[in-house]
Design a protein around this motif. Structure first.
Motif, mmCIF file in Angstrom:
data_model
loop_
_atom_site.group_PDB
_atom_site.id
_atom_site.type_symbol
_atom_site.label_atom_id
_atom_site.label_comp_id
_atom_site.label_asym_id
_atom_site.label_seq_id
_atom_site.Cartn_x
_atom_site.Cartn_y
_atom_site.Cartn_z
ATOM 1 N N THR A 13 -26.511 121.789 1.459
ATOM 2 C CA THR A 13 -27.674 121.528 0.624
ATOM 3 C C THR A 13 -28.677 120.653 1.372
ATOM 4 O O THR A 13 -28.432 120.211 2.496
ATOM 5 N N GLU A 14 -29.790 120.401 0.727
ATOM 6 C CA GLU A 14 -30.787 119.506 1.298
ATOM 7 C C GLU A 14 -30.179 118.126 1.533
ATOM 8 O O GLU A 14 -30.479 117.464 2.529
ATOM 9 N N THR A 15 -29.288 117.702 0.649
ATOM 10 C CA THR A 15 -28.645 116.393 0.789
ATOM 11 C C THR A 15 -27.727 116.356 2.004
ATOM 12 O O THR A 15 -27.762 115.398 2.790
ATOM 13 N N THR A 16 -26.889 117.383 2.158
ATOM 14 C CA THR A 16 -25.973 117.395 3.302
ATOM 15 C C THR A 16 -26.730 117.536 4.611
ATOM 16 O O THR A 16 -26.354 116.958 5.623
ATOM 17 N N ARG A 17 -27.813 118.322 4.595
ATOM 18 C CA ARG A 17 -28.625 118.463 5.804
ATOM 19 C C ARG A 17 -29.250 117.124 6.183
ATOM 20 O O ARG A 17 -29.221 116.709 7.347
ATOM 21 N N SER A 18 -29.805 116.437 5.184
ATOM 22 C CA SER A 18 -30.445 115.147 5.447
ATOM 23 C C SER A 18 -29.432 114.132 5.968
ATOM 24 O O SER A 18 -29.746 113.316 6.849
ATOM 25 N N LYS A 19 -28.215 114.176 5.413
ATOM 26 C CA LYS A 19 -27.183 113.249 5.852
ATOM 27 C C LYS A 19 -26.819 113.497 7.315
ATOM 28 O O LYS A 19 -26.676 112.554 8.103
ATOM 29 N N TRP A 20 -26.668 114.767 7.685
ATOM 30 C CA TRP A 20 -26.320 115.112 9.070
ATOM 31 C C TRP A 20 -27.426 114.672 10.027
ATOM 32 O O TRP A 20 -27.168 114.087 11.079
ATOM 33 N N VAL A 21 -28.668 114.968 9.662
ATOM 34 C CA VAL A 21 -29.805 114.588 10.502
ATOM 35 C C VAL A 21 -29.864 113.073 10.667
ATOM 36 O O VAL A 21 -30.079 112.553 11.773
ATOM 37 N N ALA A 22 -29.650 112.339 9.581
ATOM 38 C CA ALA A 22 -29.682 110.875 9.639
ATOM 39 C C ALA A 22 -28.602 110.340 10.568
ATOM 40 O O ALA A 22 -28.828 109.368 11.312
ATOM 41 N N LEU A 46 -29.707 127.146 10.209
ATOM 42 C CA LEU A 46 -29.773 126.486 11.505
ATOM 43 C C LEU A 46 -31.222 126.192 11.894
ATOM 44 O O LEU A 46 -31.535 125.121 12.415
ATOM 45 N N VAL A 47 -32.110 127.132 11.607
ATOM 46 C CA VAL A 47 -33.537 126.917 11.888
ATOM 47 C C VAL A 47 -34.054 125.726 11.088
ATOM 48 O O VAL A 47 -34.762 124.856 11.615
ATOM 49 N N SER A 48 -33.701 125.652 9.803
ATOM 50 C CA SER A 48 -34.145 124.536 8.963
ATOM 51 C C SER A 48 -33.575 123.215 9.446
ATOM 52 O O SER A 48 -34.267 122.189 9.456
ATOM 53 N N LEU A 49 -32.311 123.241 9.854
ATOM 54 C CA LEU A 49 -31.654 122.024 10.324
ATOM 55 C C LEU A 49 -32.338 121.472 11.572
ATOM 56 O O LEU A 49 -32.648 120.277 11.655
ATOM 57 N N SER A 59 -35.732 120.056 10.830
ATOM 58 C CA SER A 59 -35.621 118.739 10.193
ATOM 59 C C SER A 59 -35.255 117.664 11.212
ATOM 60 O O SER A 59 -35.788 116.547 11.172
ATOM 61 N N LEU A 60 -34.362 118.019 12.137
ATOM 62 C CA LEU A 60 -33.970 117.057 13.163
ATOM 63 C C LEU A 60 -35.154 116.720 14.061
ATOM 64 O O LEU A 60 -35.374 115.545 14.402
ATOM 65 N N ARG A 61 -35.926 117.744 14.428
ATOM 66 C CA ARG A 61 -37.103 117.511 15.281
ATOM 67 C C ARG A 61 -38.084 116.562 14.607
ATOM 68 O O ARG A 61 -38.644 115.656 15.243
ATOM 69 N N GLN A 62 -38.311 116.742 13.320
ATOM 70 C CA GLN A 62 -39.264 115.909 12.594
ATOM 71 C C GLN A 62 -38.770 114.472 12.446
ATOM 72 O O GLN A 62 -39.575 113.543 12.363
ATOM 73 N N SER A 63 -37.451 114.286 12.419
ATOM 74 C CA SER A 63 -36.888 112.958 12.182
ATOM 75 C C SER A 63 -36.691 112.159 13.460
ATOM 76 O O SER A 63 -36.625 110.921 13.408
ATOM 77 N N LEU A 64 -36.583 112.833 14.593
ATOM 78 C CA LEU A 64 -36.420 112.134 15.862
ATOM 79 C C LEU A 64 -37.749 111.529 16.307
ATOM 80 O O LEU A 64 -38.826 112.022 15.938
ATOM 81 N N PRO A 65 -37.717 110.486 17.120
ATOM 82 C CA PRO A 65 -38.960 109.979 17.701
ATOM 83 C C PRO A 65 -39.669 111.090 18.481
ATOM 84 O O PRO A 65 -39.019 111.986 19.029
ATOM 85 N N SER A 66 -40.973 111.049 18.504
ATOM 86 C CA SER A 66 -41.733 112.120 19.167
ATOM 87 C C SER A 66 -41.396 112.239 20.641
ATOM 88 O O SER A 66 -41.525 113.315 21.243
#
Length: 362
Positions: A99-108, A142-145, A148-155
């Motif tokens: 879900t969006e929650t599990t994806r966000s948790k993994w990215v974090a 996988l594309v969404s993940l 999301s990771l790209r957006q959350s990492l420093p530029s």
């Protein structure tokens, strides 16, 4: 006249500098698993590396150990980027539970790993999968993940993806259809690391048990770049710095011929060996070379059973590095830097590092 000449020279030099700035520089990745050879990194040829990828134990998402901190500090002092590695394995993520929650948790967690370890980026390993998952729901997730990771990492953080070069996890062997949505993934990734090794377990156990088959690599580059339209400038070809040793099943190997296996296909970790474990070349009358795989192999007897070892040396890796220049790829990577022999330093080790450094000069 002299002033005109000076102005002409200045204009020429300025033009060359501008052209140089617009040219993609080569990248060289080195993969290192410190627990297998804790001091190997002290002997690395740092001038040949642009990025060091540390596979473990950074996946614990904990602050780095004293040893890892020293390694990271040394690499950065040498001007080398340091990235961590994480695996995204679909068996761990059942459909309908991602879900969006599990994806966000993994990215974090991944972002925290980069921050805590003072890393310059991350590599996501997606070599695990099967057709039904990758071709449908799993591919879109996988594309969404990755987005999301790209957006959350420093530029400034580097984001790469490691994918098999030749496998039913990468494309449909019958129809040559991409298994992963590579063009969509490319939008969020700096580089694709195409793993050009373990090919003997990716192609239904062919008789040639070599690790990195030049003929197969050549074919796949044409598929990735010409057929699927991937940007060669995003592709980094990863090659092996380790060997495979197999017990022959029933026959005494004839000079220049291959062993046969009656067991399951030999894959990474099962028959993988460090160079230090390969019987000395000098104890054998012959080292053979296979023209199709462009790889060396030798036979030896152990406990009454014949074994066959396939291995790369600087000479056999030359044709594989040449593919980088031929296809205009971004650079090269080596898996298993810890598997060379450094103490004492073997000539093969020196030659392989020197050849790796030559990639930066293409």
């Amino acid at each position: 006249m002299n002033s005109f000449l000076l102005l002409s020279v200045f204009y020429l030099l300025t033009t060359l500098l501008l052209i140089g700035e617009g040219t993609s520089s080569r990248e060289t990745f080195t993969y290192y698993y410190r627990p297998l050879n804790p001091t190997a990194w002290k002997h690395f040829n740092w001038t040949s590396i642009t990025t060091l990828a540390i596979s473990n134990p950074l996946e614990s998402f904990q602050p780095p150990s004293v040893e890892d901190s020293e390694l990271i500090s040394t690499a950065k002092h040498q001007g080398v980027r340091v990235v961590g590695m994480v695996s995204f394995q679909n068996p761990l993520i059942p459909q309908n539970t991602w879900t969006e929650t599990t994806r966000s948790k993994w990215v974090a967690q991944v972002v925290a790993m980069v921050t805590i370890n003072n890393l310059d980026g991350i590599q996501v390993d997606v070599e695990y999968g099967d057709w039904s998952w990758v071709g449908g729901w799993y591919g879109s997730e996988l594309v969404s993940l990755i987005a999301s990771l790209r957006q959350s990492l420093p530029s400034s953080a580097q984001l790469t993806m490691a994918i098999n070069v030749f496998s039913d996890m990468t494309f449909d062997l019958s129809g040559h259809t991409p298994m992963y949505p590579l063009l969509d993934l490319a939008k969020s990734s700096d580089y694709f690391i195409f793993m050009g090794y373990d090919l003997q377990c990716d192609v239904a156990c062919p008789p040639r048990l070599g690790n990195s088959n030049t003929t197969l690599l050549e074919h796949q580059m044409s598929v990735f770049i010409d057929k699927w339209g991937l940007d060669a400038g995003q592709i980094i070809l990863a090659l092996p710095w380790y060997v495979y040793g197999y017990p022959c099943t029933w026959e005494t190997p004839v000079d220049g011929e291959w062993c046969h296996l009656n067991t399951a296909c030999a894959c990474q970790g099962e028959w993988q060996m460090s160079f230090s474990l390969v019987p000395s070349h000098g104890s054998h009358d012959k080292v053979f070379w296979d023209a199709v795989a462009d790889e060396d192999f030798l036979n030896y007897m152990k406990d009454g059973v014949w074994h066959q070892v396939w291995f790369e040396v600087a000479k056999t890796l030359q044709s594989k590095y040449a593919l980088i220049n031929k296809w205009g790829m971004r650079g090269a990577a080596v898996w298993g830097a810890e598997k060379l022999t450094y103490e004492p330093m073997m000539q093969d080790t020196v030659e392989m590092w020197d050849q790796f450094a030559s990639v930066l000069k293409f």
